[in-house]
Design an enzyme around this catalytic site. Sequence first.
Site, short mmCIF file in Angstrom:
data_model
loop_
_atom_site.label_atom_id
_atom_site.label_comp_id
_atom_site.label_asym_id
_atom_site.label_seq_id
_atom_site.Cartn_x
_atom_site.Cartn_y
_atom_site.Cartn_z
N PHE A 128 0.81 -1.17 -0.10
CA PHE A 128 -0.11 -0.07 0.00
C PHE A 128 0.83 1.13 0.01
CE2 PHE A 128 -2.27 3.10 2.60
CZ PHE A 128 -3.80 3.28 1.98
N ARG A 273 13.18 -15.89 38.76
CA ARG A 273 14.31 -15.09 39.08
C ARG A 273 14.05 -15.05 40.68
NH1 ARG A 273 19.58 -13.37 38.44
NH2 ARG A 273 19.60 -11.33 39.44
N GLN A 284 5.93 -6.75 45.76
CA GLN A 284 4.94 -5.78 45.49
C GLN A 284 5.37 -5.07 44.18
OE1 GLN A 284 3.05 -4.05 48.59
NE2 GLN A 284 1.42 -5.42 48.59
N GLY A 345 19.13 -6.28 34.10
CA GLY A 345 20.30 -6.21 33.13
C GLY A 345 19.83 -7.48 31.86
N GLU A 368 0.72 3.62 9.88
CA GLU A 368 -0.86 3.51 9.73
C GLU A 368 -1.37 4.65 10.63
OE1 GLU A 368 -2.98 0.01 8.74
OE2 GLU A 368 -1.19 -0.92 8.29
N THR A 370 0.24 8.34 12.88
CA THR A 370 0.95 8.44 14.27
C THR A 370 -0.18 8.45 15.46
OG1 THR A 370 0.87 10.71 14.04
CG2 THR A 370 2.74 9.33 13.16
#
Length: 385
Positions: A128, A273, A284, A345, A368, A370
């Site tokens: 397009f 982790r 939390q 990290g 399409e 912004t």
Amino acid sequence: MIGTNMNFDFTEEQLLIQETAKDFARTEIAPTSVERDINAVFPGEIVKKMGELGFLGMMVSPDYGGAGLDTLSYVLAMIEISKVDASCGVIMSVNNSLVCYGLEKYATEHIKQKYLVPLAQGEKLGAFALSEPEAGSDATKQTTTADKEGDSYTLNGMKNWITNGINGDYFLVMATTNKEAGHKGISTLLVEKGAPGFGHGKKEDKLGIRSSDTCSLTFENCKVPVENLVWEEGKGFNFAMNTLNGGRIGIAAQAIGIAEASLDASIKYAKERKAFGQTISNFQAIQFKIADMAVKVDAAKLLTFKAASLKDAGKKYYKEAAEAKLYASTIAVEIALDAIQIHGGYGYVREYLVERYLRDSKITEIYEGTSEIQKIVIARELLKD
Ligand code: CAA
């Protein structure tokens, strides 16, 4: 919700489509996605298989080679595909929303038989071409021209940021056929790859969605038969706007896929982790982030399902499509950033996928229309007399 089924108890067919897309993404797309992202390799074989499964012409009637499904099914499939690989998501979205939809709705029977059928069957890929170097958000300022003489138009100009620009076969090109008429002098022409005078620039080296191809297009005295005019002369801008409304639903779904992938990765990582003697999911600080991410994903889904349902019900949906795209793209970037923060990290290196989710998410706020353009569309609708 006025006149729309907002219960979203999906039909068996819709759930089957979702499951098929999920399986396909896991088995066929995931194994090569990291390498294709790093080396910016187009997923040619995957696109072929997507076509065979009907993912490239999902909403097109079976009369024209499509799967004859609704927009909600398309959204569910787009989410699953984009969750695994947003590059495959945009390739699929452009072909479905911006190319097939517009052709089925506005093109002549000749164009449908010759071009829509192979596009919907996935034998050919569409692109397009609206944006130009000086006409991005301000899309009415088209400088590409198409002069009619006898039985052909002569196309001159340049387009840029074209998804499927290198691997596409059929291109919907917006061009000015009457300079005096402003946006009402823009028309849409279907141009075949390989037409004399039609060329493309280098593949853009992008931040994200690197496996999809994006490039500029050039037209130098490129002849296009008059029968390849889509809709009527002067209707090209309306064609572009109307197809982009549906496109924005597709990009909202793509953004949701990326956001959901970020959320899933964060939940998995938080449960594995350990820090301070326990898994970080016990903290939390992490729980609140994950809760916020989940609410945002669900809210984006509701907006997108609503826009899709309105479209399926034949109702006006462009404000809702803009709202869905605006919100889904915003939260996709936010959630990808949060996912990196949760990963610490490890989120900043390629080994974990979340850095790609951030890179892939950013484009959903740009193409399409912004986020700023979506706000204009929404505000104009609300403030009109
Ligand atoms: N739906 C339907 N029609 C719309 C529309 C919408 N969302 N937005 C505008 N229009 C129509 C108007 O009704 C008007 O039609 P008429 O002349 O028939 O009355 C016409 O378009 C012109 O509208 P405006 O007077 O409002 O024009 P404008 O210049 O003030 O604003 C704009 C138009 C909304 C800013 C428009 O230019 C726009 O949407 N810009 C963004 C372009 C864009 O989305 N580009 C994406 C590129 S494609 C891409 O990214 C694909 C890819 O490869 C991934």
